[in-house]
Design a protein around this motif. Structure first.
Motif, PDB file in Angstrom:
ATOM      1  N   THR A  45       0.867  -1.182   0.000  1.00 19.12           N
ATOM      2  CA  THR A  45       0.000   0.000   0.000  1.00 19.12           C
ATOM      3  C   THR A  45       0.895   1.221   0.000  1.00 19.12           C
ATOM      4  O   THR A  45       1.495   1.577   1.003  1.00 19.12           O
ATOM      5  CB  THR A  45      -0.918   0.017   1.227  1.00 19.12           C
ATOM      6  OG1 THR A  45      -0.113  -0.152   2.381  1.00 19.12           O
ATOM      7  CG2 THR A  45      -1.960  -1.063   1.143  1.00 19.12           C
ATOM      8  N   SER A  46       0.976   1.803  -1.136  1.00 19.73           N
ATOM      9  CA  SER A  46       1.986   2.837  -1.331  1.00 19.73           C
ATOM     10  C   SER A  46       1.872   3.989  -0.370  1.00 19.73           C
ATOM     11  O   SER A  46       2.858   4.596  -0.005  1.00 19.73           O
ATOM     12  CB  SER A  46       1.897   3.369  -2.756  1.00 19.73           C
ATOM     13  OG  SER A  46       2.363   2.392  -3.629  1.00 19.73           O
ATOM     14  N   LEU A  47       0.644   4.333   0.027  1.00 19.40           N
ATOM     15  CA  LEU A  47       0.509   5.490   0.881  1.00 19.40           C
ATOM     16  C   LEU A  47       0.549   5.130   2.358  1.00 19.40           C
ATOM     17  O   LEU A  47       0.374   5.978   3.205  1.00 19.40           O
ATOM     18  CB  LEU A  47      -0.767   6.261   0.554  1.00 19.40           C
ATOM     19  CG  LEU A  47      -0.616   7.092  -0.718  1.00 19.40           C
ATOM     20  CD1 LEU A  47      -1.896   7.831  -1.017  1.00 19.40           C
ATOM     21  CD2 LEU A  47       0.537   8.077  -0.571  1.00 19.40           C
ATOM     22  N   THR A  48       0.768   3.866   2.653  1.00 16.02           N
ATOM     23  CA  THR A  48       0.948   3.482   4.046  1.00 16.02           C
ATOM     24  C   THR A  48       2.282   4.025   4.536  1.00 16.02           C
ATOM     25  O   THR A  48       3.297   3.905   3.867  1.00 16.02           O
ATOM     26  CB  THR A  48       0.977   1.947   4.176  1.00 16.02           C
ATOM     27  OG1 THR A  48      -0.210   1.450   3.615  1.00 16.02           O
ATOM     28  CG2 THR A  48       1.115   1.535   5.624  1.00 16.02           C
ATOM     29  N   ILE A  49       2.254   4.682   5.677  1.00 18.70           N
ATOM     30  CA  ILE A  49       3.498   5.174   6.239  1.00 18.70           C
ATOM     31  C   ILE A  49       4.224   4.001   6.865  1.00 18.70           C
ATOM     32  O   ILE A  49       3.645   3.243   7.639  1.00 18.70           O
ATOM     33  CB  ILE A  49       3.210   6.259   7.277  1.00 18.70           C
ATOM     34  CG1 ILE A  49       2.525   7.426   6.574  1.00 18.70           C
ATOM     35  CG2 ILE A  49       4.468   6.699   7.989  1.00 18.70           C
ATOM     36  CD1 ILE A  49       1.812   8.355   7.507  1.00 18.70           C
ATOM     37  N   TYR A  56       8.026   7.345 -10.185  1.00 22.75           N
ATOM     38  CA  TYR A  56       7.913   6.959  -8.773  1.00 22.75           C
ATOM     39  C   TYR A  56       8.493   8.045  -7.875  1.00 22.75           C
ATOM     40  O   TYR A  56       9.540   8.619  -8.183  1.00 22.75           O
ATOM     41  CB  TYR A  56       8.646   5.633  -8.526  1.00 22.75           C
ATOM     42  CG  TYR A  56       8.031   4.856  -7.393  1.00 22.75           C
ATOM     43  CD1 TYR A  56       6.918   4.042  -7.612  1.00 22.75           C
ATOM     44  CD2 TYR A  56       8.529   4.963  -6.101  1.00 22.75           C
ATOM     45  CE1 TYR A  56       6.324   3.350  -6.576  1.00 22.75           C
ATOM     46  CE2 TYR A  56       7.944   4.275  -5.058  1.00 22.75           C
ATOM     47  CZ  TYR A  56       6.832   3.463  -5.295  1.00 22.75           C
ATOM     48  OH  TYR A  56       6.250   2.785  -4.272  1.00 22.75           O
ATOM     49  N   LEU A  65       4.256  13.096   7.612  1.00 27.03           N
ATOM     50  CA  LEU A  65       3.779  12.024   6.735  1.00 27.03           C
ATOM     51  C   LEU A  65       2.252  11.944   6.748  1.00 27.03           C
ATOM     52  O   LEU A  65       1.632  11.701   5.715  1.00 27.03           O
ATOM     53  CB  LEU A  65       4.402  10.696   7.158  1.00 27.03           C
ATOM     54  CG  LEU A  65       5.927  10.657   6.972  1.00 27.03           C
ATOM     55  CD1 LEU A  65       6.528   9.505   7.750  1.00 27.03           C
ATOM     56  CD2 LEU A  65       6.295  10.553   5.505  1.00 27.03           C
ATOM     57  N   SER A  85       0.085  12.425   3.499  1.00 22.62           N
ATOM     58  CA  SER A  85      -0.835  11.360   3.113  1.00 22.62           C
ATOM     59  C   SER A  85      -2.226  11.924   2.843  1.00 22.62           C
ATOM     60  O   SER A  85      -2.874  11.577   1.844  1.00 22.62           O
ATOM     61  CB  SER A  85      -0.879  10.317   4.238  1.00 22.62           C
ATOM     62  OG  SER A  85      -1.698   9.243   3.862  1.00 22.62           O
ATOM     63  N   ARG A 100      -1.731   7.345  -6.629  1.00 17.63           N
ATOM     64  CA  ARG A 100      -1.263   7.144  -5.252  1.00 17.63           C
ATOM     65  C   ARG A 100      -0.330   5.943  -5.145  1.00 17.63           C
ATOM     66  O   ARG A 100       0.499   5.865  -4.245  1.00 17.63           O
ATOM     67  CB  ARG A 100      -2.459   6.975  -4.308  1.00 17.63           C
ATOM     68  CG  ARG A 100      -3.217   8.283  -4.069  1.00 17.63           C
ATOM     69  CD  ARG A 100      -4.061   8.219  -2.815  1.00 17.63           C
ATOM     70  NE  ARG A 100      -5.143   7.249  -2.901  1.00 17.63           N
ATOM     71  CZ  ARG A 100      -6.353   7.496  -3.399  1.00 17.63           C
ATOM     72  NH1 ARG A 100      -6.632   8.692  -3.854  1.00 17.63           N
ATOM     73  NH2 ARG A 100      -7.272   6.560  -3.417  1.00 17.63           N
ATOM     74  N   GLN A 101      -0.488   5.026  -6.070  1.00 15.47           N
ATOM     75  CA  GLN A 101       0.401   3.862  -6.080  1.00 15.47           C
ATOM     76  C   GLN A 101       1.845   4.238  -6.392  1.00 15.47           C
ATOM     77  O   GLN A 101       2.754   3.436  -6.222  1.00 15.47           O
ATOM     78  CB  GLN A 101      -0.062   2.847  -7.142  1.00 15.47           C
ATOM     79  CG  GLN A 101      -1.410   2.235  -6.877  1.00 15.47           C
ATOM     80  CD  GLN A 101      -1.406   1.417  -5.602  1.00 15.47           C
ATOM     81  OE1 GLN A 101      -0.486   0.649  -5.374  1.00 15.47           O
ATOM     82  NE2 GLN A 101      -2.403   1.602  -4.766  1.00 15.47           N
ATOM     83  N   VAL A 118       3.575   6.695  -5.121  1.00 12.80           N
ATOM     84  CA  VAL A 118       4.249   7.422  -4.036  1.00 12.80           C
ATOM     85  C   VAL A 118       4.485   6.473  -2.873  1.00 12.80           C
ATOM     86  O   VAL A 118       3.581   5.733  -2.469  1.00 12.80           O
ATOM     87  CB  VAL A 118       3.391   8.612  -3.537  1.00 12.80           C
ATOM     88  CG1 VAL A 118       4.144   9.372  -2.433  1.00 12.80           C
ATOM     89  CG2 VAL A 118       3.049   9.563  -4.679  1.00 12.80           C
ATOM     90  N   LYS A 119       5.664   6.517  -2.353  1.00 11.45           N
ATOM     91  CA  LYS A 119       5.983   5.739  -1.143  1.00 11.45           C
ATOM     92  C   LYS A 119       6.369   6.712  -0.025  1.00 11.45           C
ATOM     93  O   LYS A 119       7.347   7.458  -0.167  1.00 11.45           O
ATOM     94  CB  LYS A 119       7.152   4.803  -1.440  1.00 11.45           C
ATOM     95  CG  LYS A 119       7.615   3.950  -0.280  1.00 11.45           C
ATOM     96  CD  LYS A 119       6.717   2.774  -0.050  1.00 11.45           C
ATOM     97  CE  LYS A 119       6.789   1.800  -1.209  1.00 11.45           C
ATOM     98  NZ  LYS A 119       5.682   0.839  -1.194  1.00 11.45           N
ATOM     99  N   LEU A 120       5.605   6.709   1.039  1.00 13.47           N
ATOM    100  CA  LEU A 120       5.928   7.557   2.193  1.00 13.47           C
ATOM    101  C   LEU A 120       6.698   6.736   3.217  1.00 13.47           C
ATOM    102  O   LEU A 120       6.268   5.630   3.572  1.00 13.47           O
ATOM    103  CB  LEU A 120       4.651   8.088   2.842  1.00 13.47           C
ATOM    104  CG  LEU A 120       3.735   8.938   1.959  1.00 13.47           C
ATOM    105  CD1 LEU A 120       2.524   9.412   2.772  1.00 13.47           C
ATOM    106  CD2 LEU A 120       4.485  10.139   1.418  1.00 13.47           C
ATOM    107  N   VAL A 121       7.794   7.278   3.700  1.00  9.77           N
ATOM    108  CA  VAL A 121       8.622   6.532   4.644  1.00  9.77           C
ATOM    109  C   VAL A 121       9.034   7.433   5.808  1.00  9.77           C
ATOM    110  O   VAL A 121       9.528   8.540   5.601  1.00  9.77           O
ATOM    111  CB  VAL A 121       9.893   5.964   3.966  1.00  9.77           C
ATOM    112  CG1 VAL A 121      10.633   5.037   4.930  1.00  9.77           C
ATOM    113  CG2 VAL A 121       9.543   5.227   2.683  1.00  9.77           C
TER     114      VAL A 121
END
Lengths: 267, 267
Positions: free
Chosen positions: A9-13, B124, B135, B139, B151-152, B154-157
């Motif tokens: 889930t890409s937007l999951t932190i 990406y 975050l 989000s 939304r797929q 983007v990766k939030l870390v």
């Protein structure tokens, strides 16, 4: 598969520790997925990077053939004077009065004339230099480049830039005052503009500039005395009231001897 | 009339003393000439300035309605982040991999996504922040602004920017790494990025950036610690080899607390 959760889930932190739990060879294996899906979009993205990397050669660089002067300057493809000319284009109008405070070999004077001249013959360029050689060079360039009508719109004056108010009519509305500070390219390097007179010249430019006008300065710093002159210009610019002036300096941080463009806009 | 000699041939190099010899009222008298001629073009130019001065009101300013982002920034009409986004547009291509090292409230992340996303779904964005609040805000913004497919991409870390290499796949070709250095707008001002980790983050960005890529930094300096962080960034940029990197800083000289954009282009 819990270690791959953040990939789903890409937007999951998420924590990068999970990513570290995936050995690189595992990622490479997953990269064989041909079509991205919600379940493997991280992996497929890694795959994308492997199978069709963005182009990196100069010919295919996104900077290749770019015509935006600022970005060209920022990425080292245009000179400080090109940047200054681009900014002038946004400020100066046909029919304006402008002043080249240090005409040097005349390239700025010619660029200014091209911005202000039209059939109305209202535009006018005052071009000053303390060196006779500079005025001679500028005169030759203008004779070669302009028609007789256009040449009538330029006044060359052999005077220090600090005395510009002795040249420009008292009631003139000057839209642009341009400075190239340093020595005459191709001339004697010991004859340079000096911090003291440059400071006075900037004060004079401040007095004659109309609202909406621009003081444009390119400071050459690679010669003895160049840094002191830059300091004088910065001191002048730093004390300009923010309510009336926007003062911006561009600096090539890893090229300490590169010319420094400074733009002072009067609101 | 010898004192008017310099008025007659515009390209004659002349002394301003002659001009001073003309009393202002004399110039005004000459200004009545309706049509300029070779014999009075200086006078007629002074006349022009009096009779139809260039417009100076904000509405008629040449800067009004101007759409060039750089000049808008230089003249105080655009923010540092607007300038950064404009520069990104010239560098980033659809399908690229990019990294937002300090996603804050997500505006940079969103801007990056819009630059890289297309139907190919190759683009990406990795978006990092050490603060959970940042975050969460990002989000929410992305959920509001993007469709599920986007939304797929983007990766939030939740990680320090100095550890970006733990997030980006080892073989990734990253075209852009963006930094907004300071505190989270609207968040706790005591939680700030720090010179030590920012320096490490810049070193990491240098390692992951592809040729033709850009490290884009906006340093906020108005809070305690801001100037120290700017110094760290400048120290980093100043040591970049000129043969491979163009490093340009823009500074509002009369606004010492204004954010400082710095662009590091890899050739």
């Amino acid at each position: 598969m819990s270690s791959l959760r953040f990939c789903f889930t890409s937007l999951t932190i998420c924590s990068p520790r999970n990513l570290l739990a995936i050995p690189p060879q595992r990622i490479n294996t997953f990269c064989c997925c041909a079509k991205p899906s919600r379940q493997n979009d991280f992996i497929s993205e890694a795959n994308t990077l492997q199978s069709s990397p963005p182009s990196a050669s100069p010919k295919h660089s996104p900077l290749f053939g770019m015509d935006d002067t600022l970005v060209s300057y920022l990425c080292g493809k245009k000179k400080a004077t090109d940047l200054a000319h681009m900014v002038w284009k946004h400020v100066v109008q046909k029919g304006d009065t402008v002043l080249d405070a240090t005409c040097g070999n005349g390239f700025d004077t010619l660029a200014m004339l091209n911005l202000v001249a039209d059939d109305s013959r209202k535009g006018y360029v005052y071009a000053l230099d303390i060196q006779k050689d500079a005025l001679d060079n500028t005169s030759i360039l203008l004779e070669e480049s302009l028609n007789p009508d256009e040449r009538q719109l330029v006044k060359l004056v052999n005077i220090c830039h600090s005395k510009m108010e002795e040249v420009v009519p008292r009631n003139a509305l000057v839209r642009l005052v341009g400075f190239n500070l340093g020595y005459l390219p191709g001339g004697k390097k010991e004859i340079i503009t000096r911090p003291e007179t440059t400071f006075l010249a900037l004060e004079a430019a401040e007095r004659i500039l109309m609202p909406g006008g621009l003081i444009s300065i390119v400071v050459y710093v690679g010669h003895p005395g160049g840094r002191e002159e830059l300091e004088a210009v910065e001191t002048f610019a730093a004390r300009m009231p923010v309510e009336n002036w926007i003062c911006c300096k561009l600096r090539m941080v890893n090229r300490p001897c590169a010319p420094v463009p400074i733009f002072l806009f009067r609101r």
